[in-house]
Scaffold this motif. Structure first.
Motif, PDB file in Angstrom:
ATOM      1  N   SER A  15       0.833  -1.203   0.000  1.00 48.39           N
ATOM      2  CA  SER A  15       0.000   0.000   0.000  1.00 48.39           C
ATOM      3  C   SER A  15       0.866   1.250   0.000  1.00 48.39           C
ATOM      4  CB  SER A  15      -0.880   0.052   1.254  1.00 48.39           C
ATOM      5  OG  SER A  15      -1.603  -1.137   1.379  1.00 48.39           O
ATOM      6  N   HIS A  17       0.320   4.979   1.068  1.00 49.49           N
ATOM      7  CA  HIS A  17      -0.607   5.917   1.698  1.00 49.49           C
ATOM      8  C   HIS A  17      -0.372   7.322   1.161  1.00 49.49           C
ATOM      9  CE1 HIS A  17      -2.130   2.903   4.458  1.00 49.49           C
ATOM     10  NE2 HIS A  17      -0.890   2.440   4.454  1.00 49.49           N
ATOM     11  N   ARG A 104       4.866 -11.590   5.408  1.00 55.19           N
ATOM     12  CA  ARG A 104       4.945 -10.131   5.333  1.00 55.19           C
ATOM     13  C   ARG A 104       6.365  -9.710   5.616  1.00 55.19           C
ATOM     14  NH1 ARG A 104       0.389  -7.535   8.690  1.00 55.19           N
ATOM     15  NH2 ARG A 104      -1.449  -8.261   7.599  1.00 55.19           N
ATOM     16  N   SER A 106       8.966  -6.202   6.082  1.00 55.37           N
ATOM     17  CA  SER A 106       8.944  -4.792   6.435  1.00 55.37           C
ATOM     18  C   SER A 106       9.200  -3.903   5.223  1.00 55.37           C
ATOM     19  CB  SER A 106       9.994  -4.539   7.509  1.00 55.37           C
ATOM     20  OG  SER A 106      10.360  -3.180   7.534  1.00 55.37           O
ATOM     21  N   GLU A 119       5.462  -8.259  11.364  1.00 53.13           N
ATOM     22  CA  GLU A 119       4.037  -8.541  11.545  1.00 53.13           C
ATOM     23  C   GLU A 119       3.190  -7.282  11.731  1.00 53.13           C
ATOM     24  OE1 GLU A 119       3.203 -11.323  10.701  1.00 53.13           O
ATOM     25  OE2 GLU A 119       4.681 -12.806  11.319  1.00 53.13           O
ATOM     26  N   GLY A 120       3.814  -6.117  11.544  1.00 49.63           N
ATOM     27  CA  GLY A 120       3.055  -4.879  11.695  1.00 49.63           C
ATOM     28  C   GLY A 120       2.223  -4.556  10.463  1.00 49.63           C
ATOM     29  N   ASP A 121       1.858  -3.283  10.327  1.00 53.74           N
ATOM     30  CA  ASP A 121       0.998  -2.861   9.222  1.00 53.74           C
ATOM     31  C   ASP A 121       1.774  -2.396   8.003  1.00 53.74           C
ATOM     32  OD1 ASP A 121      -1.406  -3.381  10.447  1.00 53.74           O
ATOM     33  OD2 ASP A 121      -1.437  -1.437  11.481  1.00 53.74           O
ATOM     34  N   ASP A 122       2.950  -1.826   8.245  1.00 54.86           N
ATOM     35  CA  ASP A 122       3.696  -1.213   7.153  1.00 54.86           C
ATOM     36  C   ASP A 122       4.523  -2.266   6.431  1.00 54.86           C
ATOM     37  OD1 ASP A 122       4.144   1.037   5.685  1.00 54.86           O
ATOM     38  OD2 ASP A 122       5.927   1.635   6.803  1.00 54.86           O
ATOM     39  N   ARG A 125       3.125  -7.482   1.499  1.00 52.42           N
ATOM     40  CA  ARG A 125       2.505  -8.793   1.702  1.00 52.42           C
ATOM     41  C   ARG A 125       2.844  -9.689   0.532  1.00 52.42           C
ATOM     42  NH1 ARG A 125      -0.961  -5.119   3.613  1.00 52.42           N
ATOM     43  NH2 ARG A 125      -1.899  -5.511   5.671  1.00 52.42           N
TER      44      ARG A 125
END
Length: 156
Positions: A15, A17, A104, A106, A119-122, A125
């Motif tokens: 993604s 942003h 995932r 980083s 394992e975070g959001d940023d 994938r």
């Protein structure tokens, strides 16, 4: 090609942003995946985020199994050995009923040229398709990771 067992495709999705620089995200993605050469399909979608903000999603798809396997091996071999062990320990949870492996990495580290499980959001994938079902996929990835861990030769 049918009847062949093994890795059948690979997809990486990231993604971008509104606050991020798209070129930096593309750089992060291309440090994980060689975006040059044939067989790559790059798709960009724009979604509206939760707060009306724009989120761009870049997806890279590889439909050729042999290339997909090479790319996957490249990703796994660049991981620190403790990350490979972590993947090995969590392999059961990472492979779905169809044999698709999920991991995932980083986005920040990828931008700096490093591959790290995160394992975070940023994240970037990664999903990898496997022909031959879940049990065979797990066996295959297990032996691949074990081989990479053993080839390290030194404690990580």
């Amino acid at each position: 090609m049918s009847g062949m067992m093994g890795v059948s495709w690979l997809e990486a999705r990231v993604s971008v942003h509104a606050t991020e620089d798209r070129d930096k995200v593309v750089k992060a993605l291309s440090s994980i995946l060689p975006l040059t050469g044939g067989g790559f399909e790059v798709v960009e979608d724009v979604f509206e985020g939760h707060y009306g903000n724009q989120i761009r999603v870049i997806t890279v798809r590889l439909r050729d199994g042999r290339t997909a396997l090479k790319v996957l091996e490249g990703i796994l071999s660049r991981l620190p050995v403790h990350d490979r062990r972590y993947l090995l320990d969590t392999l059961e949870e990472r492979v779905d009923k169809n044999g698709v492996l999920y991991l995932r990495v980083s986005k920040q580290d990828a931008y700096l040229g490093d591959v790290r499980v995160y394992e975070g959001d940023d994240v970037i994938r990664i999903a990898v398709g496997f022909q031959g079902g879940r049990k065979r996929a797990i066996r295959f990835y297990k032996s691949l990771l074990e081989r990479l861990i053993d080839s390290e030769g030194n404690p990580g």
